[in-house]
Structures are given as C-alpha cells and as structure tokens.
Design a protein around this motif. Structure first.
Motif, PDB file in Angstrom:
ATOM      1  N   ALA A 159      37.292  70.151  48.090  1.00 60.93           N
ATOM      2  CA  ALA A 159      37.465  68.978  46.958  1.00 60.93           C
ATOM      3  C   ALA A 159      39.051  68.893  46.418  1.00 60.93           C
ATOM      4  O   ALA A 159      39.163  67.712  46.151  1.00 60.93           O
ATOM      5  CB  ALA A 159      36.453  69.714  45.628  1.00 60.93           C
ATOM      6  N   ALA A 160      39.766  69.764  46.680  1.00 66.09           N
ATOM      7  CA  ALA A 160      41.150  69.605  46.295  1.00 66.09           C
ATOM      8  C   ALA A 160      41.610  68.740  47.330  1.00 66.09           C
ATOM      9  O   ALA A 160      42.450  67.903  46.873  1.00 66.09           O
ATOM     10  CB  ALA A 160      41.801  71.094  46.146  1.00 66.09           C
ATOM     11  N   ASP A 161      41.326  68.737  48.619  1.00 65.74           N
ATOM     12  CA  ASP A 161      41.767  67.970  49.564  1.00 65.74           C
ATOM     13  C   ASP A 161      41.377  66.408  49.283  1.00 65.74           C
ATOM     14  O   ASP A 161      42.443  65.611  49.403  1.00 65.74           O
ATOM     15  CB  ASP A 161      41.251  68.341  50.774  1.00 65.74           C
ATOM     16  CG  ASP A 161      42.008  69.601  51.373  1.00 65.74           C
ATOM     17  OD1 ASP A 161      43.146  70.270  50.967  1.00 65.74           O
ATOM     18  OD2 ASP A 161      41.369  70.166  52.185  1.00 65.74           O
ATOM     19  N   LEU A 162      40.271  66.353  48.827  1.00 67.56           N
ATOM     20  CA  LEU A 162      39.790  64.960  48.538  1.00 67.56           C
ATOM     21  C   LEU A 162      40.430  64.392  47.268  1.00 67.56           C
ATOM     22  O   LEU A 162      40.794  63.181  47.214  1.00 67.56           O
ATOM     23  CB  LEU A 162      38.256  64.921  48.299  1.00 67.56           C
ATOM     24  CG  LEU A 162      37.287  65.368  49.378  1.00 67.56           C
ATOM     25  CD1 LEU A 162      36.027  65.301  48.968  1.00 67.56           C
ATOM     26  CD2 LEU A 162      37.542  63.880  50.321  1.00 67.56           C
ATOM     27  N   LEU A 163      40.821  65.207  46.349  1.00 67.92           N
ATOM     28  CA  LEU A 163      41.386  64.840  44.961  1.00 67.92           C
ATOM     29  C   LEU A 163      42.938  64.652  45.198  1.00 67.92           C
ATOM     30  O   LEU A 163      43.371  64.299  44.201  1.00 67.92           O
ATOM     31  CB  LEU A 163      40.842  65.895  43.863  1.00 67.92           C
ATOM     32  CG  LEU A 163      39.602  65.677  43.452  1.00 67.92           C
ATOM     33  CD1 LEU A 163      39.263  67.044  42.706  1.00 67.92           C
ATOM     34  CD2 LEU A 163      39.191  64.600  42.715  1.00 67.92           C
ATOM     35  N   GLY A 164      43.348  65.504  46.168  1.00 65.52           N
ATOM     36  CA  GLY A 164      44.980  65.372  46.354  1.00 65.52           C
ATOM     37  C   GLY A 164      45.673  66.243  45.500  1.00 65.52           C
ATOM     38  O   GLY A 164      46.899  65.964  45.071  1.00 65.52           O
ATOM     39  N   ILE A 165      44.994  67.328  45.203  1.00 64.99           N
ATOM     40  CA  ILE A 165      45.537  68.234  44.458  1.00 64.99           C
ATOM     41  C   ILE A 165      45.479  69.860  44.871  1.00 64.99           C
ATOM     42  O   ILE A 165      44.720  69.861  46.067  1.00 64.99           O
ATOM     43  CB  ILE A 165      45.057  68.678  42.984  1.00 64.99           C
ATOM     44  CG1 ILE A 165      43.602  68.785  42.945  1.00 64.99           C
ATOM     45  CG2 ILE A 165      45.488  67.254  42.182  1.00 64.99           C
ATOM     46  CD1 ILE A 165      43.025  68.920  41.579  1.00 64.99           C
ATOM     47  N   SER A 166      46.104  70.811  44.525  1.00 65.83           N
ATOM     48  CA  SER A 166      45.930  72.088  45.050  1.00 65.83           C
ATOM     49  C   SER A 166      44.806  72.886  44.553  1.00 65.83           C
ATOM     50  O   SER A 166      44.119  72.738  43.513  1.00 65.83           O
ATOM     51  CB  SER A 166      47.431  72.962  44.813  1.00 65.83           C
ATOM     52  OG  SER A 166      47.250  73.432  43.347  1.00 65.83           O
ATOM     53  N   PRO A 167      44.040  73.793  45.416  1.00 64.07           N
ATOM     54  CA  PRO A 167      42.991  74.429  45.118  1.00 64.07           C
ATOM     55  C   PRO A 167      43.219  75.152  43.851  1.00 64.07           C
ATOM     56  O   PRO A 167      42.369  75.436  42.985  1.00 64.07           O
ATOM     57  CB  PRO A 167      42.593  75.367  46.457  1.00 64.07           C
ATOM     58  CG  PRO A 167      43.426  74.591  47.491  1.00 64.07           C
ATOM     59  CD  PRO A 167      44.542  73.911  46.972  1.00 64.07           C
ATOM     60  N   SER A 168      44.412  75.788  43.789  1.00 64.86           N
ATOM     61  CA  SER A 168      44.966  76.731  42.376  1.00 64.86           C
ATOM     62  C   SER A 168      44.657  75.682  41.209  1.00 64.86           C
ATOM     63  O   SER A 168      44.060  76.185  40.280  1.00 64.86           O
ATOM     64  CB  SER A 168      45.987  77.268  42.668  1.00 64.86           C
ATOM     65  OG  SER A 168      47.151  76.328  42.632  1.00 64.86           O
TER      66      SER A 168
END
Length: 297
Positions: A21-30
C-alpha cells in the motif's frame, strides 16, 4: 473522520499489506503505519489485525470496509456540489491549540482570514486529539500553537517563535498567604501542592510544567485530578493547591495571578508546521499571519 486516512485504509485492504500500500501511495511504510495508528485511535477501535503474512480486518474493520467506498464517494460529491454552489475552491486547514496558547493576534487574524476565504473548512483540534509530532507527520494537523523551552521542537522543520515569556506566574487561591503580593520567589512555595495541566494524549504541557518545577529545586506535591482542560477557563479546586501557569493573560476565577521573580525560566510560544505539507492553505496562512503580527507589533 479523516477521509484521506479512510482512503488509505481502502488501499491497504486492497493491496494486502502496508508495504504494498505504501508503494502505491508513494510514501514510506513507517509513515503509513503511523497515520493508520492515529486513524484507529481517532475511531477508538482496532480495524486490522497484522501478522508477517497478511492483514485481516477485525469486525469493526469489516463494517468500515463495507461502508468506506460509499463514504468516500459521498464526500467527493459533497465537495463538488459545494464548489459549484459557491464558485470557490473548498479547502481545509486544521489548527491544533495546546492549552491557552493562542496568540492574542490569532483571533482577529482568523476572523479576517475566514471572511476572505468563504470556501475554507477550519478544524480546531486540542491536545487530546493527537500528539504534536504524530499530527504533523500524518498531516492530520497542519499548524500547531504550543509553549516550550528554548530548545524544544528542534526536530520539527517548521518552527516559528510567536511570543517570548521571560517570567513564570502562578494562580494562588484568593485566601493564600501570598495572594496580596505582586511577586514572590519559587522558594516561598516550597512544600506547596501544585495543580498541573491534566494528562492528555499530547502531554507536552504537563511535562513542561514538571520540568520547570524540577528546575526550581523546591519540594512540592501534586494534586492529581481528572478534570477537563476547560476547568482552566472556569475554576480550579480552590484550597487544593496552586495553579501553575504563565502562557495566558487570563486569571482563573477565584484566584490571584502572582509573578515568580526567579530568572532563567524563559518560555516561548511556537507555531509548528511541516514545510513540505502539500496543503496550499498552510503556506498562505503562515505568510499572512506572520505579516499580520509584524504590522501589529
């Protein structure tokens, strides 16, 4: 409910993991994980059970998941209708106020600012909504006003000093032995009981008061209560202790404001924000507010 976080909840469920999901949103998992934790806390319920292999919606999560698409769709329709109705762009700005730390210029400025922005949605949060850092990190909050010492909040990139206080004050019960004095020393209050700011999700105010008390070197007791912060505007438990405060010109009813003469207790009122916040209202608000303050000084 934060619609942006709700959208992220849908992406997480569809992607099957926080990493995807973080990859899709363009943000870090943290960052995504922190945002989601704040979102769950704001709803007061756990939405997902996580393990190394999958995320599984809880019963609450299943209920929200079944309704989330309609909620998002309805919100987008509402925003679109409002834009067409007023001919203006609908924007939001979220300001967090910690205790009685609103600069005196903020009220008049906000009146002027809101009148010039008829499409503005203004949200005011207190320190029981989220912590300062979590709120700015997840962009649940845009701007925070809070008191602190000289070296507080150095890790936050957007940090403006709004006011400087070179002394502390206490609010004494009207029948206190020092209530007739205009100023006293900290040593005069050794052994007294102090009423501090209540425990909140953001505990900076209370921790700051404890730091200042410890710096004084006096012995003291604490009157622990479960009052809402609103009691600062209305009353303190008269006879139970001394209200320790200096970030407001207001005096609590039935008390007398007395200055602490000891030097070296300087505090500041800060305006905190994220310079990288994509909300265009943040940069505009800060520029106009600082210019407004400069004109009034």
């Amino acid at each position: 409910m934060d619609i942006d976080r709700l959208k992220e909840f849908l992406v997480i469920c569809e992607a099957g993991s926080f990493k995807n999901a973080a990859d899709l949103l363009g943000i870090s998992p943290s960052v995504l994980s922190t945002r989601f934790n704040v979102f769950e806390n704001s709803l007061g319920t756990k939405l997902l059970n996580r393990n190394n292999h999958a995320i599984i919606p809880t019963e609450s999560g299943k209920i929200l998941l079944s309704n989330a698409p309609d909620i998002v769709s309805s919100w987008e329709t509402i925003k679109s209708n409002m834009k067409m109705s007023h001919g203006t762009v609908v924007n939001t700005l979220t300001i967090q106020l910690c205790a009685q730390t609103m600069p005196s210029e903020l009220g008049p400025f906000m009146d002027k600012y809101c009148r010039s922005h008829p499409g503005l949605f203004l949200d005011l949060y207190d320190e029981n909504t989220c912590t300062i850092r979590d709120g700015l990190l997840t962009r649940q909050t845009d701007i925070v006003f809070v008191p602190g010492r000289k070296d507080d909040f150095l890790d936050i990139k957007g940090r403006e000093i709004i006011s400087h206080y070179d002394h502390l004050s206490v609010h004494l019960p009207f029948d206190h032995r020092y209530s007739a004095c205009s100023s006293i020393n900290f040593a005069d209050l050794s052994g007294e009981t102090f009423i501090l700011y209540p425990h909140m999700i953001e505990d900076h105010i209370r921790n700051l008061q404890l730091q200042l008390l410890d710096q004084s070197g006096i012995t003291y007791n604490l009157y622990n209560n479960r009052c809402s912060p609103v009691y600062y505007d209305l009353l303190v438990p008269i006879g139970m202790g001394i209200e320790f405060w200096n970030w407001s010109d207001m005096t609590t009813p039935n008390t007398v404001k007395v200055t602490i003469k000891d030097p070296g207790y300087d505090t500041y009122c800060y305006m905190l924000y994220d310079p990288d916040n994509p909300n265009p209202m943040v940069k505009e608000f800060i520029q106009l507010f600082l210019a407004y303050r400069k004109d009034r000084l």
